[in-house]
Design an enzyme around this catalytic site. Structure first.
Site, PDB file in Angstrom:
ATOM      1  N   ASP A  40      31.897  42.029  40.542  1.00 49.04           N
ATOM      2  CA  ASP A  40      32.560  40.819  40.072  1.00 49.04           C
ATOM      3  C   ASP A  40      31.664  39.587  40.166  1.00 49.04           C
ATOM      4  O   ASP A  40      30.599  39.610  40.787  1.00 49.04           O
ATOM      5  CB  ASP A  40      33.865  40.589  40.858  1.00 49.04           C
TER       6      ASP A  40
ATOM      7  N   GLU B  90      43.864  41.792  42.191  1.00 51.57           N
ATOM      8  CA  GLU B  90      44.844  41.293  43.144  1.00 51.57           C
ATOM      9  C   GLU B  90      46.134  42.104  43.043  1.00 51.57           C
ATOM     10  O   GLU B  90      46.337  42.826  42.059  1.00 51.57           O
ATOM     11  CB  GLU B  90      45.139  39.823  42.832  1.00 51.57           C
TER      12      GLU B  90
ATOM     13  N   HIS C 109      43.356  43.867  48.045  1.00 48.83           N
ATOM     14  CA  HIS C 109      42.645  43.844  46.768  1.00 48.83           C
ATOM     15  C   HIS C 109      41.337  44.618  46.849  1.00 48.83           C
ATOM     16  O   HIS C 109      40.731  44.733  47.916  1.00 48.83           O
ATOM     17  CB  HIS C 109      42.450  42.405  46.240  1.00 48.83           C
TER      18      HIS C 109
ATOM     19  N   ASN D 282      44.774  41.390  51.562  1.00 47.44           N
ATOM     20  CA  ASN D 282      46.002  41.730  50.838  1.00 47.44           C
ATOM     21  C   ASN D 282      45.867  43.060  50.081  1.00 47.44           C
ATOM     22  O   ASN D 282      46.695  43.386  49.251  1.00 47.44           O
ATOM     23  CB  ASN D 282      46.378  40.605  49.856  1.00 47.44           C
TER      24      ASN D 282
END
Ligand code: F6R
Length: 247
Positions: free
Chosen positions: A74, A150, A145, A143
């Site tokens: 990314d 996400e 990801h 979380n």
């Protein structure tokens, strides 16, 4: 300690430094076996010690990266590659500048592309034309990801543009002067892109990762916790410390 499960292997380590050494061994042996391997790389704190161990090995044993090709997961939209916090800069500083890889063989989504949409399509195609990723390193968000996928991202998603959640921006704010400087969007490899990798190594260290690791190991597969998709991968190794495994 290594524990084999039906689909994945868990290697318990003392800390991130040991995780880095163990992960680096897996990467180095692939590069020795297949000198033109396609490596999937990540940024963030999880793989930094792995990159250090790869550099140490390069200096001591001359492992050859001339024909290795890499694809990063990314990049932030809006940061030029020479920006201190761009992932392109991170990769040069933490790995590429210290081994004999050819920069032309390294790929990171272009966060300054005129059309980020076209950049996503071309990035996905470039991975395919290189023959796909042989070995992917992953970190995991608090979380759950993976890359910047996400919670709620469809498992079928290819490389795409994401709006970063407040949690992820807060997690990454430590690298910027203030939260307002953290970009709001990124280009990320999709979950389907990641799942096409032939082999995946996930590093999870520290208590902040415990909930996400628990969901991956014990919870059901759900798009609410993107990492749970990895249970379906035929060749996954999780390298984790006791803190990450504590729940
Ligand atoms: C980085 C990436 C992210 C990180 C994750 C964990 O390229 O894709 O998903 O792996 O945010 O970050 P760290 O390793 O800093 O805890």
């Amino acid at each position: 300690m290594a524990v084999a499960n039906q689909n994945f292997r868990i290697i318990t380590v003392a800390d991130n430094e040991e995780a880095g050494r163990v992960a680096a061994e897996i990467f180095i042996s692939l590069v020795r076996e297949k000198p033109n391997a396609v490596l999937g790389l990540a940024t963030g704190s999880s793989p930094v010690n792995m990159y250090k161990a790869m550099i140490k090995d390069y200096l001591e044993n001359n492992t050859n990266y001339t024909d290795v090709c890499t694809f990063n997961l990314d990049e932030y939209i809006g940061l030029p590659s020479n920006h201190e916090q761009s992932y392109a800069n991170f990769m040069r500083k933490n790995l590429f500048d210290h081994i004999n890889i050819q920069l032309k063989n390294t790929h990171i989504p272009n966060g300054m592309a005129k059309s980020p949409e076209i950049e996503c399509v071309e990035y996905e195609k470039a991975i395919e034309s290189a023959g796909g990723v042989d070995l992917q390193i992953l970190g995991i968000g608090s979380n759950g990801h993976i890359a910047f996928n996400e919670p709620g991202t469809p498992f079928s998603c290819p490389t795409h543009i994401v709006e970063l959640t407040e949690q992820t921006r807060l997690d990454n704010a430590r690298f910027f002067n203030s939260i307002s400087e953290v970009p709001t969007q990124a280009i990320t490899s999709g979950i389907s892109t990641i799942m096409k990798s032939k082999q995946i190594v996930l590093i999870a260290t520290g208590a902040k990762k415990a909930n996400a690791i628990r969901a991956l190991l014990e919870g059901s597969q759900t798009e609410d916790v993107p990492a749970t998709v990895l249970k379906n991968h035929p060749n996954l190794t999780i390298i984790a410390d006791d803190a990450a495994l504590s729940k």
